[in-house]
Design a protein around this motif. Structure first.
Motif, PDB file in Angstrom:
ATOM      1  N   SER A 156       0.808  -1.222   0.000  1.00 19.05           N
ATOM      2  CA  SER A 156       0.000   0.000   0.000  1.00 19.05           C
ATOM      3  C   SER A 156       0.835   1.264   0.000  1.00 19.05           C
ATOM      4  O   SER A 156       0.286   2.365   0.070  1.00 19.05           O
ATOM      5  CB  SER A 156      -0.935   0.012   1.221  1.00 19.05           C
ATOM      6  N   ILE A 288       5.095  -4.324  -8.488  1.00 22.13           N
ATOM      7  CA  ILE A 288       4.340  -3.229  -7.871  1.00 22.13           C
ATOM      8  C   ILE A 288       4.834  -1.885  -8.382  1.00 22.13           C
ATOM      9  O   ILE A 288       4.055  -0.961  -8.656  1.00 22.13           O
ATOM     10  CB  ILE A 288       4.445  -3.306  -6.343  1.00 22.13           C
ATOM     11  N   SER A 292       1.912   0.294 -10.387  1.00 24.61           N
ATOM     12  CA  SER A 292       1.439   1.563  -9.848  1.00 24.61           C
ATOM     13  C   SER A 292       1.492   2.660 -10.907  1.00 24.61           C
ATOM     14  O   SER A 292       0.569   3.471 -11.042  1.00 24.61           O
ATOM     15  CB  SER A 292       2.284   1.950  -8.622  1.00 24.61           C
ATOM     16  N   MET A 310      -6.210  -1.065  -6.186  1.00 22.38           N
ATOM     17  CA  MET A 310      -5.239  -2.070  -5.760  1.00 22.38           C
ATOM     18  C   MET A 310      -5.626  -2.738  -4.442  1.00 22.38           C
ATOM     19  O   MET A 310      -4.956  -3.677  -4.002  1.00 22.38           O
ATOM     20  CB  MET A 310      -3.859  -1.414  -5.598  1.00 22.38           C
ATOM     21  N   TRP A 313      -5.566  -6.440  -3.741  1.00 20.94           N
ATOM     22  CA  TRP A 313      -4.221  -6.956  -3.515  1.00 20.94           C
ATOM     23  C   TRP A 313      -3.688  -6.497  -2.154  1.00 20.94           C
ATOM     24  O   TRP A 313      -3.266  -7.302  -1.326  1.00 20.94           O
ATOM     25  CB  TRP A 313      -3.306  -6.465  -4.643  1.00 20.94           C
ATOM     26  N   THR A 314      -3.750  -5.197  -1.912  1.00 17.64           N
ATOM     27  CA  THR A 314      -3.132  -4.652  -0.702  1.00 17.64           C
ATOM     28  C   THR A 314      -3.904  -4.998   0.559  1.00 17.64           C
ATOM     29  O   THR A 314      -3.312  -5.120   1.635  1.00 17.64           O
ATOM     30  CB  THR A 314      -3.002  -3.128  -0.824  1.00 17.64           C
ATOM     31  N   LEU A 368      -5.447  -9.463  -9.232  1.00 15.36           N
ATOM     32  CA  LEU A 368      -5.186  -8.716  -8.008  1.00 15.36           C
ATOM     33  C   LEU A 368      -5.554  -9.537  -6.771  1.00 15.36           C
ATOM     34  O   LEU A 368      -4.816  -9.566  -5.784  1.00 15.36           O
ATOM     35  CB  LEU A 368      -5.979  -7.402  -8.024  1.00 15.36           C
TER      36      LEU A 368
END
Length: 479
Positions: A156, A288, A292, A310, A313-314, A368
């Motif tokens: 994150s 990542i 991003s 995201m 995933w995060t 994801l």
């Protein structure tokens, strides 16, 4: 030793406090690996600087973090883990404030380097302090929570950095650490018990060889994509770093009390989990880093919108990692770690396969989710495998070595992914970005799958090794 003996009787309240303090500290250190990436355009607009300078705002932290991790762990074992943990928090918090008020790009880079020093002292001691405070039967679950928080921080970083930059200012990606650090200092002082390692003298020779070798390797990997792999400083860093690390390995095999005894790597468990950790970070960090930018530069999302998309995933580690820790207590860490790595490889492969200039979010979503579940399954059991593969008095050394290899893997991952991206595509148009992204993600997926294979080499049962002949058997105290 009395100090070590006292630590063998953890209390429930002490375990809860230790989990909270070490998780928050680990979150801060892990977050700053990638939190700057989405803020670079704003930093350049505000402070100026060339692309070379902006790259150093990321790599200065990675370099000092990687090269001093084992030294930080050794200092904690020698002078007291809680004492050095407090020192690390203080340095990290002060450097964060200095970065927030930096008047120019050079002072920002210097503050980032000092941040890395504080993180290198603080990060490896989080696991040893947590292990000392939690009963053995509960450690899998504790590592699960710790792993969830750290996994969330790594993934994150771009979301938090982008959100703060977009809605407040880039300085707040550093100001965020200050109240957290100030709150942790009294809590760590009052709620954590002191513990020590073997009490052996510091291995100055090993420290210099490891730090110099890792600095050369990581410097070469970070600068290679920008300066060219045949540039003089890059080649010098890689060759000198390799020579110094070779000397470090020989020293660790022959010295009476080395910082990192090479005999630890005779354990398939220790060698396997460290190989898996380095390869996992290699594949994940580079992916990542590019994804991003892809969501913002190609798909047109703002930093906040990209971060929100995201979240499957995060956010997955917060849900799955504690469960993974419990499963590792019952089934052992090997199958959980291997399954997580293969799932993450599958998720990255899917994201690379579907990447286009106008792919819909619903098409990306399965990749994801699968990547998030895989990452969550990895962190907690891997930490458990590292800590259980060595004796209690060597857990600080083991933690430092594991974290150092992860950071080196992360630096290598960004360098490799950037090199593949630059060779196959570029930033000129959305299509050229996709042309570079897809092969980079394919390589990242392959590397993470290789990490899964390394995890399968870990023995099914990995009891901690008994003490070797030079080390007396520690006296056990009933819980």
């Amino acid at each position: 030793m009395p100090k070590e003996t006292r630590e063998t009787s953890p209390t429930r309240a002490g375990a809860v406090w230790a989990l909270a303090v070490t998780s928050v500290a680990g979150f801060m250190a892990a977050l700053d690996n990638l939190v700057v990436t989405t803020a670079l355009p704003s930093i350049r607009e505000d402070l100026g600087g060339e692309l070379h300078d902006l790259e150093w705002t990321v790599s200065a932290y990675t370099l000092t973090f990687a090269v001093l991790l084992m030294f930080g762990a050794a200092l904690g074992d020698r002078f007291g883990r809680r004492r050095l943990f407090l020192v690390g928090i203080t340095v990290f918090t002060g450097a964060s404030a200095a970065a927030a008020v930096a008047p120019g790009i050079d002072s920002l880079i210097a503050a980032r380097a000092v941040q890395g020093v504080g993180a290198a002292i603080m990060m490896p001691l989080t696991l040893t302090l947590l292990t000392a405070a939690v009963p053995p039967a509960r450690r899998g679950m504790a590592y699960g929570v710790w792993g969830a928080v750290n996994g969330l921080a790594v993934a994150s970083g771009p979301l938090i950095g982008g959100t703060l930059t977009e809605h407040i200012s880039w300085q707040w990606i550093f100001w965020l650490n200050v109240p957290l650090g100030l709150a942790l200092l009294p809590l760590a002082r009052l709620r954590l018990r002191e513990s020590h390692g073997t009490g052996a003298p510091l291995d100055i020779t090993g420290t210099l060889l490891a730090s110099g070798g890792l600095f050369g390797i990581v410097y070469g990997l970070v600068r290679g994509p920008a300066d060219g792999w045949t540039a003089g400083p890059v080649l010098l860093g890689l060759l000198a770093g390799t020579a110094l690390l070779t000397g470090f390995v020989l020293h660790g095999a022959r010295a009476a009390r080395p910082m990192l005894p090479m005999r630890l790597f005779r354990s398939r468990a220790f060698a396997g989990v460290n190989a898996a950790s380095m390869l996992m970070f290699l594949g994940m960090f580079g992916s990542i880093f590019l994804l991003s930018q892809y969501m913002q530069g190609v798909l047109g999302y703002s930093p906040t919108e990209a971060g929100l998309r995201m979240l499957p995933w995060t956010g997955m580690p917060m849900l799955v990692a504690p469960i993974a820790g419990i499963l590792s207590d019952r089934m052992g860490g090997r199958p959980i770690v291997a399954a997580g790595l293969f799932l993450q490889a599958a998720g990255l492969a899917h994201l690379g396969y579907v990447a286009t200039t106008d792919v819909s979010y619903s098409v990306q979503l399965p990749g994801l989710v699968i990547s998030g579940v895989g990452m969550a399954l990895f962190f907690a059991p891997a930490s458990h495998l590292v800590m259980s593969s060595v004796r209690t008095t060597e857990q600080g050394v083991a933690s430092g070595a594991n974290n150092a290899l992860r950071e080196v893997g992360g630096a290598l991952g960004i360098a490799v992914a950037s090199s593949i991206f630059a060779a196959q595509g570029g930033y000129e148009t959305p299509q050229t970005f996709v042309d570079g992204l897809r092969p980079a993600l394919a390589v990242g997926a392959a590397v993470v799958a290789l990490a899964g294979a390394a995890a399968l080499a870990i023995p099914r049962h990995t009891p901690a090794p008994g003490p070797t002949r030079p080390t007396p058997t520690p006296r056990k105290v009933p819980a």
